[in-house]
Design a protein around this motif. Sequence first.
Motif, short mmCIF file in Angstrom:
data_model
loop_
_atom_site.label_atom_id
_atom_site.label_comp_id
_atom_site.label_asym_id
_atom_site.label_seq_id
_atom_site.Cartn_x
_atom_site.Cartn_y
_atom_site.Cartn_z
N ALA A 149 1.96 1.77 -3.45
CA ALA A 149 0.85 2.28 -4.26
C ALA A 149 0.66 3.77 -4.05
O ALA A 149 0.29 4.50 -4.98
CB ALA A 149 -0.44 1.53 -3.91
N SER B 200 0.83 -1.21 0.00
CA SER B 200 0.00 0.00 0.00
C SER B 200 0.86 1.25 0.00
O SER B 200 0.51 2.26 -0.64
CB SER B 200 -0.95 0.00 1.21
OG SER B 200 -0.24 -0.16 2.43
N ILE C 277 -6.51 3.55 -0.17
CA ILE C 277 -5.18 2.95 -0.01
C ILE C 277 -4.60 3.33 1.35
O ILE C 277 -4.00 2.49 2.04
CB ILE C 277 -4.25 3.39 -1.14
CG1 ILE C 277 -4.73 2.83 -2.48
CG2 ILE C 277 -2.81 2.95 -0.86
CD1 ILE C 277 -3.96 3.34 -3.67
#
Length: 246
Positions: free
Chosen positions: A133, A130, A148
Motif C-alpha cells: 500500500a 501495508s 499505513i
Amino acid sequence: EGVADGGADGGAESIGRRDGGGWRDAGVEVSPQTNAVTSRRQLLGARLVAVGGALFLACVAFGFVQPMLSLYLVDHRGFAAMENGWAQFAVAGGYLIGLVAVDVERTTSSDWISLPETTCAAGVFVAGCSLAAIGVADALPDAVLFAIIAVFGVANAHVLSPALEGMKRAAADARGPGANVTEGAVRLYNVFQDAGQVFGPVAGGLMCAGAGFEGAAAALGAVVCLYGVLALSYAASLARPASLDG
C-alpha cells in the motif's frame, strides 16, 4: 543463570537455569543434556523454517522501509526533518502497540490463533499488504500514509515478538526439549533476523535504483504478502485434526 539474547531488538530472550544437573527452560521440565549445542542444520525442520522465513522477510521489509521511506519523504514529498521524524515515530509507535497487542492476544485468543506460527504468519501477511500500500504513496494524503506506516509497525511486532517462541517450540518438538536444542534455536533466530536486517537495506537500495521507491515497495510488499498467505496455510495445516486427513 544463563541468558541467551534473542536478537538486536532486545525483545526476545531465552532464560534457563541449571537445576540439579538438568535444565529448566521457560518452566519446562528438561532431562539432563550434554553441553554440546545441537547443530543448526539438525533443527531446520519445516515448522522452524516457516517461522524463520517470516522473521527474515519482516526484517527485510523493515530494513527497506526505514532508510528508503525517509529518502522518499524528503526528496519526493518535501518533508522537513521534523515531519520525517514523525513518520519514523509512526513506525516505532505502531511497533510498540503491536508488542502490547501480541501479549493480549496470547491470553485472550483461541489456541490456534495464539500459536506463534499463526501470529507470525498473520503478521508478515499484514506487513506485506501495508508495504504494498505504501507503493501508491503519491496518491495518498499524509494522514493516510502515516496510518499505513503505523499498521506496518504493528504487523512487524506480530512477527518479531513471537518468532523466538515459535522457533524454540518447533525445535523442541523436532529434537526433544533440552538446553542444547533451545540454544540452537536462539542461534537460528539471530541468523534469520540478522540476515534480514543486512539484506533489507541493500536490496531496497538496488530495487529503488531500478524501479523507484513506489515500484520497489509494491514489488517487495507483494512478495512478503504472498509468503504470508503460504505461511498462514501451513499454520492452518498444523492445527488440522489428524482425523480429517483420513
